[in-house]
Write a protein that holds these residues in place. Structure first.
Motif, PDB file in Angstrom:
ATOM      1  N   LEU A 169       0.870  -1.172   0.000  1.00  0.00           N
ATOM      2  CA  LEU A 169       0.000   0.000   0.000  1.00  0.00           C
ATOM      3  C   LEU A 169       0.907   1.223   0.000  1.00  0.00           C
ATOM      4  CD1 LEU A 169      -3.158   0.626   2.139  1.00  0.00           C
ATOM      5  CD2 LEU A 169      -1.328   2.327   2.118  1.00  0.00           C
ATOM      6  N   GLU A 170       0.644   2.141  -0.898  1.00  0.00           N
ATOM      7  CA  GLU A 170       1.433   3.368  -0.952  1.00  0.00           C
ATOM      8  C   GLU A 170       0.630   4.525  -0.383  1.00  0.00           C
ATOM      9  OE1 GLU A 170       4.833   3.238  -4.349  1.00  0.00           O
ATOM     10  OE2 GLU A 170       2.915   4.073  -4.942  1.00  0.00           O
ATOM     11  N   LEU A 171       1.232   5.227   0.550  1.00  0.00           N
ATOM     12  CA  LEU A 171       0.646   6.434   1.112  1.00  0.00           C
ATOM     13  C   LEU A 171       1.322   7.626   0.455  1.00  0.00           C
ATOM     14  CD1 LEU A 171      -1.196   7.800   3.217  1.00  0.00           C
ATOM     15  CD2 LEU A 171       0.664   7.570   4.869  1.00  0.00           C
ATOM     16  N   VAL A 172       0.516   8.525  -0.096  1.00  0.00           N
ATOM     17  CA  VAL A 172       1.031   9.677  -0.825  1.00  0.00           C
ATOM     18  C   VAL A 172       0.649  10.943  -0.069  1.00  0.00           C
ATOM     19  CG1 VAL A 172       1.123  10.824  -3.076  1.00  0.00           C
ATOM     20  CG2 VAL A 172       0.581   8.373  -2.949  1.00  0.00           C
ATOM     21  N   LEU A 173       1.582  11.880   0.065  1.00  0.00           N
ATOM     22  CA  LEU A 173       1.259  13.150   0.688  1.00  0.00           C
ATOM     23  C   LEU A 173       1.967  14.277  -0.039  1.00  0.00           C
ATOM     24  CD1 LEU A 173       3.359  14.165   3.728  1.00  0.00           C
ATOM     25  CD2 LEU A 173       3.821  11.990   2.627  1.00  0.00           C
ATOM     26  N   ALA A 174       1.446  15.461   0.148  1.00  0.00           N
ATOM     27  CA  ALA A 174       2.079  16.682  -0.356  1.00  0.00           C
ATOM     28  C   ALA A 174       1.663  17.821   0.558  1.00  0.00           C
ATOM     29  CB  ALA A 174       1.656  16.967  -1.790  1.00  0.00           C
ATOM     30  N   TRP A 175       2.591  18.746   0.799  1.00  0.00           N
ATOM     31  CA  TRP A 175       2.297  19.908   1.640  1.00  0.00           C
ATOM     32  C   TRP A 175       3.100  21.097   1.111  1.00  0.00           C
ATOM     33  CZ3 TRP A 175       2.451  19.689   7.732  1.00  0.00           C
ATOM     34  CH2 TRP A 175       1.657  20.726   8.244  1.00  0.00           C
ATOM     35  N   PRO A 176       2.671  21.685  -0.001  1.00  0.00           N
ATOM     36  CA  PRO A 176       3.406  22.805  -0.597  1.00  0.00           C
ATOM     37  C   PRO A 176       3.603  23.976   0.346  1.00  0.00           C
ATOM     38  CG  PRO A 176       1.771  21.952  -2.126  1.00  0.00           C
ATOM     39  CD  PRO A 176       1.519  21.280  -0.816  1.00  0.00           C
ATOM     40  N   GLU A 177       2.664  24.191   1.263  1.00  0.00           N
ATOM     41  CA  GLU A 177       2.770  25.295   2.217  1.00  0.00           C
ATOM     42  C   GLU A 177       4.087  25.246   2.991  1.00  0.00           C
ATOM     43  OE1 GLU A 177       1.571  28.665   4.497  1.00  0.00           O
ATOM     44  OE2 GLU A 177       0.652  27.808   2.703  1.00  0.00           O
ATOM     45  N   PHE A 178       4.588  24.030   3.227  1.00  0.00           N
ATOM     46  CA  PHE A 178       5.833  23.871   3.964  1.00  0.00           C
ATOM     47  C   PHE A 178       6.922  23.197   3.132  1.00  0.00           C
ATOM     48  CE2 PHE A 178       3.095  24.879   7.509  1.00  0.00           C
ATOM     49  CZ  PHE A 178       3.922  25.645   8.316  1.00  0.00           C
ATOM     50  N   GLY A 179       6.807  23.317   1.819  1.00  0.00           N
ATOM     51  CA  GLY A 179       7.885  22.868   0.949  1.00  0.00           C
ATOM     52  C   GLY A 179       8.014  21.364   0.809  1.00  0.00           C
ATOM     53  N   ILE A 180       6.941  20.626   1.074  1.00  0.00           N
ATOM     54  CA  ILE A 180       6.976  19.173   0.896  1.00  0.00           C
ATOM     55  C   ILE A 180       6.317  18.836  -0.438  1.00  0.00           C
ATOM     56  CG2 ILE A 180       6.193  16.945   1.779  1.00  0.00           C
ATOM     57  CD1 ILE A 180       6.288  18.122   4.579  1.00  0.00           C
ATOM     58  N   PRO A 181       7.083  18.367  -1.434  1.00  0.00           N
ATOM     59  CA  PRO A 181       6.503  17.981  -2.714  1.00  0.00           C
ATOM     60  C   PRO A 181       5.763  16.650  -2.584  1.00  0.00           C
ATOM     61  CG  PRO A 181       8.804  17.401  -2.692  1.00  0.00           C
ATOM     62  CD  PRO A 181       8.530  18.103  -1.370  1.00  0.00           C
ATOM     63  N   GLU A 182       5.141  16.203  -3.671  1.00  0.00           N
ATOM     64  CA  GLU A 182       4.469  14.909  -3.641  1.00  0.00           C
ATOM     65  C   GLU A 182       5.471  13.826  -3.247  1.00  0.00           C
ATOM     66  OE1 GLU A 182       2.554  12.063  -6.960  1.00  0.00           O
ATOM     67  OE2 GLU A 182       1.519  14.004  -6.712  1.00  0.00           O
ATOM     68  N   THR A 183       5.146  13.124  -2.164  1.00  0.00           N
ATOM     69  CA  THR A 183       6.051  12.146  -1.566  1.00  0.00           C
ATOM     70  C   THR A 183       5.292  10.853  -1.333  1.00  0.00           C
ATOM     71  OG1 THR A 183       7.256  13.944  -0.465  1.00  0.00           O
ATOM     72  CG2 THR A 183       7.602  11.721   0.391  1.00  0.00           C
ATOM     73  N   ARG A 184       5.952   9.722  -1.573  1.00  0.00           N
ATOM     74  CA  ARG A 184       5.303   8.425  -1.409  1.00  0.00           C
ATOM     75  C   ARG A 184       6.054   7.567  -0.389  1.00  0.00           C
ATOM     76  NH1 ARG A 184       2.104   6.337  -6.024  1.00  0.00           N
ATOM     77  NH2 ARG A 184       1.496   8.154  -7.263  1.00  0.00           N
ATOM     78  N   HIS A 185       5.272   6.840   0.402  1.00  0.00           N
ATOM     79  CA  HIS A 185       5.850   5.834   1.291  1.00  0.00           C
ATOM     80  C   HIS A 185       5.137   4.518   1.013  1.00  0.00           C
ATOM     81  CE1 HIS A 185       7.802   4.051   4.781  1.00  0.00           C
ATOM     82  NE2 HIS A 185       6.636   3.456   5.012  1.00  0.00           N
ATOM     83  N   ARG A 186       5.902   3.479   0.761  1.00  0.00           N
ATOM     84  CA  ARG A 186       5.339   2.177   0.409  1.00  0.00           C
ATOM     85  C   ARG A 186       5.432   1.225   1.596  1.00  0.00           C
ATOM     86  NH1 ARG A 186       4.412  -0.634  -4.490  1.00  0.00           N
ATOM     87  NH2 ARG A 186       4.755  -2.903  -4.367  1.00  0.00           N
ATOM     88  N   PHE A 187       4.273   0.775   2.061  1.00  0.00           N
ATOM     89  CA  PHE A 187       4.214  -0.296   3.039  1.00  0.00           C
ATOM     90  C   PHE A 187       4.222  -1.604   2.243  1.00  0.00           C
ATOM     91  CE2 PHE A 187       2.190   3.307   5.136  1.00  0.00           C
ATOM     92  CZ  PHE A 187       2.831   3.318   6.366  1.00  0.00           C
TER      93      PHE A 187
END
Length: 205
Positions: A169-187
């Motif tokens: 399962l891949e969890l995807v997040l992004a938070w441009p407000e704090f400089g976090i681009p689209e990022t993935r973590h794979r369980f």
């Protein structure tokens, strides 16, 4: 004569009709979930860190417990307060921040299907809670936060419905407000079925 009218007595024998949230909107109430030993640091900048602190399973779905923390980079109280406003606004109060730059989460399952949690938009932005959607559905429930002049930590849970099959399962997040681009973590291999079978109601029906 009293100014206020008499208050009618309450019928203690009359049970209130409680609204039960649909299964796809949140974890079942009154249950002890099956817990998986999962935790991961998802993203980190000089100011914020976003992490998964736990994964739980029910027969109806999966809970992904989240924590994000803001640290004071040595600013005074006024500047720190402004930073906290951005932190909270970018999380689920778009009135304080650019909505397009706020924190977003999504998942991709082993079969390629995806779901996105629309933060702060009712039932995950999926409209009428009584109308059963086509899964998978990802909703977000904020749980609150605490902090001081050094750190501010907030927590929340993503609810993925229905329970997916075991596997990656891949969890995807992004938070441009704090400089976090689209990022993935794979369980890589979540044994969700076994964990869901360990879940149990706190009381018998």
């Amino acid at each position: 004569m009293s100014f206020f009218p008499d208050v009618p007595p309450v019928d203690d024998d009359e049970l209130a009709e409680a609204w039960v949230p649909p299964a796809w909107t949140r974890p079942p109430e009154g249950w002890l979930p099956g817990r998986l030993a999962e935790a991961a640091l998802l993203a980190r900048t000089d100011e914020v860190a976003v992490a998964v602190t736990g994964v739980t399973a029910h027969p109806s779905g999966v809970g992904i417990e989240l924590q994000w923390t803001l640290r004071n980079p040595g600013q005074g109280r006024r500047a720190w307060a402004a930073l906290v406003d951005r932190f909270e606004g970018g999380r689920f109060r778009p009135g304080l921040a650019d909505e397009t730059a706020g924190l977003r989460f999504g998942v991709q399952l082993a079969d390629g299907s995806t779901a996105i949690a629309d933060m702060g938009h009712g039932f995950g932005g999926h409209g009428d809670p009584e109308e059963v959607p086509i899964g998978p559905v990802l909703t977000f429930a904020p749980q609150g936060g605490q902090g001081d002049d050094r750190l501010m930590t907030t927590t929340g849970t993503l609810w993925l419905w229905p329970l997916p099959a075991d596997g990656p399962l891949e969890l995807v997040l992004a938070w441009p407000e704090f400089g976090i681009p689209e990022t993935r973590h794979r369980f890589e291999h979540l044994e969700l079925d076994a964990a869901a079978r360990r879940a149990q109601p706190l009381w018998e029906a």
